[in-house]
Design an enzyme around this catalytic site. Structure first.
Site, PDB file in Angstrom:
ATOM      1  N   CYS A 149       0.692 -75.914 113.374  1.00 31.29           N
ATOM      2  CA  CYS A 149       1.248 -74.691 113.960  1.00 31.29           C
ATOM      3  C   CYS A 149       0.232 -74.028 114.874  1.00 31.29           C
ATOM      4  O   CYS A 149      -0.619 -73.264 114.427  1.00 31.29           O
ATOM      5  CB  CYS A 149       1.676 -73.732 112.851  1.00 31.29           C
ATOM      6  SG  CYS A 149       2.322 -72.169 113.462  1.00 31.29           S
ATOM      7  N   CYS A 152       0.166 -70.276 114.835  1.00 26.05           N
ATOM      8  CA  CYS A 152      -0.452 -69.651 113.658  1.00 26.05           C
ATOM      9  C   CYS A 152      -1.978 -69.742 113.723  1.00 26.05           C
ATOM     10  O   CYS A 152      -2.671 -68.819 113.336  1.00 26.05           O
ATOM     11  CB  CYS A 152      -0.024 -70.339 112.363  1.00 26.05           C
ATOM     12  SG  CYS A 152       1.733 -70.465 112.125  1.00 26.05           S
ATOM     13  N   ASP A 153      -2.487 -70.877 114.158  1.00 26.85           N
ATOM     14  CA  ASP A 153      -3.892 -71.182 113.905  1.00 26.85           C
ATOM     15  C   ASP A 153      -4.769 -71.279 115.146  1.00 26.85           C
ATOM     16  O   ASP A 153      -5.983 -71.413 115.023  1.00 26.85           O
ATOM     17  CB  ASP A 153      -3.992 -72.504 113.122  1.00 26.85           C
ATOM     18  CG  ASP A 153      -3.231 -72.419 111.800  1.00 26.85           C
ATOM     19  OD1 ASP A 153      -3.006 -71.295 111.327  1.00 26.85           O
ATOM     20  OD2 ASP A 153      -2.861 -73.464 111.253  1.00 26.85           O
TER      21      ASP A 153
END
Lengths: 324, 108
Positions: A149, A152-153
């Protein structure tokens, strides 16, 4: 749930991406009181809202001139279905039995004697999920530099050199997105050309922070407590090499979420649900499939939503024929 | 947000986590993270239901890089359960409520 007799519904929809929520919107407006079993929280695409929950800008959903954030779009679709009294349940289907009619649907313990619901029609909209590489140390380092992701990261790789595995649209989107944070992004692709659409390819080629390693597969991920590098192999020469990166984002494609359906209805060889004659009908009368679980070709939010609408209309007509 | 959930910062983190007489579950999150938003209501429910047994704190990683780096958080949401100031359990990624409770059940 001891002794509770299963609730019977006219329409049960499994999944809550664009396909499931559009099917919910249409069947709700047709007064069929649909129940959507929307899935459970997860950091994979197998979650309420589906794959768009892990994206940022969606630029190709018609009507949004300036684009829309994936999670925002899904929030709106959900709210729109709820406005017409679709019922949403945050749970995962654990088992289906399509032999009897009404069809039987289990949520929670799959061994329970009684199903949780009986469904006159069933709309399968379970979508697809990201494939993993399956190389050594991938599982161990997931969350420690290995990620599925980017949205997200990506943040954690500011100023670093990282890699993206894959050659399709999602890989290019992730690579471009990650250059907001990383100094350098190396795209590792097993072939010598990309699968991605023209516009996504051009963007990636034009981005000075992106470089490509063609004809390469990842054979190992190094690092004790976090990713320290990748082992690569050239698919043409067989030569092994190392790439010093601190992160790896995996975007090598998708597989359909169809394991619940194995042995229950006809799947294609690649696991996607087979639908018939340009409709959403499946091999089981009264069961319809829409979205990515039955589409290995178009796989767009808008085609998913379109097929969700088709499934709703197919289910509605089927119920009419049956005299329900 | 539920008043049972404490907002932690680089400045307040140590004191809050060390002085607590019950375990503290810290949610490392950010505004731009979809899965983080999804577990937010789950954490609020747990904070209500397990009040007195566990505390829940949220740490915004955008604004609080020191603590985020100190615990090597590289993926969000990450949940870390602290007891007497020491990390005990680390959960990476959003999970359903049942799975989450099971992972921390030994500390409830």
């Amino acid at each position: 749930m001891p002794d509770a007799s299963p609730e019977r519904r006219k329409v049960v929809i499994v999944g809550s991406g664009p396909a499931g929520l559009t099917a919910a919107l249409y069947t709700a407006r047709a007064q069929l009181q649909p129940l959507v079993i929307e899935g459970e929280p997860s950091s994979t695409s197998d979650q309420p809202g589906g794959q768009l929950m892990l994206t940022t800008d969606v630029e190709n959903y018609p009507g949004f001139v300036d684009g829309v954030m994936g999670p925002d779009l899904m929030g709106m679709m959900r709210a729109q279905a709820l406005r017409f009294d679709a019922e949403l349940r945050t749970a995962k289907v654990s088992r289906l039995d399509l032999t009897p009619w009404p069809f039987e649907v289990w949520v929670g313990d799959p061994e329970a004697d009684q199903p949780t619901f009986r469904a006159d029609t069933l709309i399968i909209a379970t979508g697809a999920r990201s494939l993993m590489l399956g190389c050594p140390n991938e599982d161990r380092l997931l969350g420690y530099g290995v990620s599925t992701c980017a949205t997200c990261d990506g943040f954690f790789f500011r100023g670093q050199h990282i890699a993206v595995a894959g050659g399709g649209d999602s890989a290019m989107e992730e690579a471009n997105f990650l250059t907001r944070f990383a100094d350098k992004v190396t795209v590792i692709h097993r072939r010598d050309q990309l699968r991605a659409s023209k516009i996504m390819q051009e963007r990636a080629f034009a981005n000075p922070k992106i470089e490509f390693r063609w004809n390469s597969v990842i054979t190992d991920i190094m690092g004790d407590t976090k990713v320290a590098g990748l082992g690569l192999q050239d698919t043409v020469t067989g030569e092994a090499s190392q790439l010093d990166v601190t992160g790896l984002f995996v975007a090598i494609g998708h597989e359909p979420n169809s394991s619940l359906l194995k042995g229950q209805l006809e799947l294609q060889d690649n696991g996607y649900v087979r639908t018939f004659d340009g409709t959403t009908r499946t091999s089981v009368d009264g069961v319809f499939a829409c979205g990515d679980v039955q589409d290995d070709y178009y796989r767009q939010a808008v085609t998913s939503a379109g097929s969700g609408c088709m499934a709703a209309i197919d289910a509605e007509r089927w119920l009419e024929m049956k005299g329900e | 947000m539920s008043e049972k959930i404490e907002t932690l910062t680089d400045a307040t983190f140590d004191e809050h986590v060390k002085s607590s007489d019950v375990p503290v579950l810290v949610d490392f999150w950010a505004e731009w993270c979809g899965p983080c938003k999804m577990i937010s209501p789950v954490l609020e429910e747990i904070a209500e239901e397990q009040a007195g047994k566990i505390k829940i704190g949220k740490l915004n990683i955008d604004d609080n890089l020191d603590v985020t780096r100190r615990f090597d958080v590289m993926s969000i949401p990450t949940l870390i359960l602290f007891k007497d100031g020491e990390p005990q359990v680390r959960l990476i990624g959003a999970k359903p409520k049942g799975a989450l409770l099971e992972e921390i059940s030994a500390y409830l």
